[in-house]
Design a protein around this motif. Sequence first.
Motif, PDB file in Angstrom:
ATOM      1  N   GLY A   8       0.838  -1.193   0.000  1.00 17.25           N
ATOM      2  CA  GLY A   8       0.000   0.000   0.000  1.00 17.25           C
ATOM      3  C   GLY A   8       0.870   1.238   0.000  1.00 17.25           C
ATOM      4  N   PRO A   9       0.241   2.388  -0.224  1.00 16.50           N
ATOM      5  CA  PRO A   9       0.994   3.640  -0.293  1.00 16.50           C
ATOM      6  C   PRO A   9       1.456   4.107   1.084  1.00 16.50           C
ATOM      7  CG  PRO A   9      -1.349   4.095  -0.472  1.00 16.50           C
ATOM      8  CD  PRO A   9      -1.197   2.593  -0.453  1.00 16.50           C
ATOM      9  N   PRO A  10       2.337   5.108   1.111  1.00 14.58           N
ATOM     10  CA  PRO A  10       2.732   5.706   2.388  1.00 14.58           C
ATOM     11  C   PRO A  10       1.480   6.157   3.140  1.00 14.58           C
ATOM     12  CG  PRO A  10       4.074   6.597   0.606  1.00 14.58           C
ATOM     13  CD  PRO A  10       2.981   5.778  -0.035  1.00 14.58           C
ATOM     14  N   LYS A  14       0.895   0.117   6.891  1.00 16.56           N
ATOM     15  CA  LYS A  14       1.518  -1.204   6.719  1.00 16.56           C
ATOM     16  C   LYS A  14       2.353  -1.633   7.926  1.00 16.56           C
ATOM     17  CE  LYS A  14       3.620   0.091   2.965  1.00 16.56           C
ATOM     18  NZ  LYS A  14       3.177   1.459   2.805  1.00 16.56           N
ATOM     19  N   SER A  15       3.173  -0.744   8.435  1.00 16.51           N
ATOM     20  CA  SER A  15       4.046  -1.104   9.559  1.00 16.51           C
ATOM     21  C   SER A  15       3.258  -1.283  10.850  1.00 16.51           C
ATOM     22  CB  SER A  15       5.131  -0.050   9.766  1.00 16.51           C
ATOM     23  OG  SER A  15       5.944   0.022   8.621  1.00 16.51           O
ATOM     24  N   GLY A  78       7.836  -1.758   1.335  1.00 13.93           N
ATOM     25  CA  GLY A  78       7.843  -0.323   1.066  1.00 13.93           C
ATOM     26  C   GLY A  78       6.816  -0.013  -0.011  1.00 13.93           C
ATOM     27  N   GLY A  79       6.206   1.169   0.085  1.00 15.94           N
ATOM     28  CA  GLY A  79       5.122   1.544  -0.817  1.00 15.94           C
ATOM     29  C   GLY A  79       5.438   1.432  -2.292  1.00 15.94           C
ATOM     30  N   GLY A  80       6.689   1.713  -2.681  1.00 13.00           N
ATOM     31  CA  GLY A  80       7.054   1.690  -4.097  1.00 13.00           C
ATOM     32  C   GLY A  80       7.678   0.394  -4.570  1.00 13.00           C
TER      33      GLY A  80
END
Length: 169
Positions: A8-10, A14-15, A78-80
């Motif tokens: 997913g995006p920033p 997620k964390s 990481g998002g990317g």
Amino acid sequence: MPVVVLIGPPGSGKSTTGELLAERLGVAFRDTDADVEQVAGKPIGEIFFDDGEEAFRALEAAAVGKALAEHEGVLSLGGGSILDAATRELLAGHTVVYLKVGLDQAVKRVGLASARPLLVLNPRSQLRKLMEERRPLYEGLAVLTVPTDDLEPGEVADQIRAELKLESE
């Protein structure tokens, strides 16, 4: 093989969600951003500044490949990281969960005075663009999409656990 891989995006959580989900399942949590920082010996922002995005993406792809092969708990990417075609191929067959977040929520969570290198200039505009570009990739990789707006990370973790019928170890 990870129990669950979160993408997913920033600002999607997620964390935070990943740590809670891992705790609920009695498994380890791993974040590939932390792996990249450990290998590089410096924060992601410094990697971008000192070495450039290309160098960061190479470190990130290596970290994701290693984590997918080794880690057996909950894994946050990481998002990317999903921009890399080889990473997308590696994710096939994994239980990938896309944490979907609206722009307003993401901005609140990330903050506009962010240390995130891709959001330096016009954070809101950059974040919108990044989310729109990546959304089809996130959606295409996910076996489950969980909208996170207005939910606490614990609620998101519980929803993932329920929908994927995951039990504690």
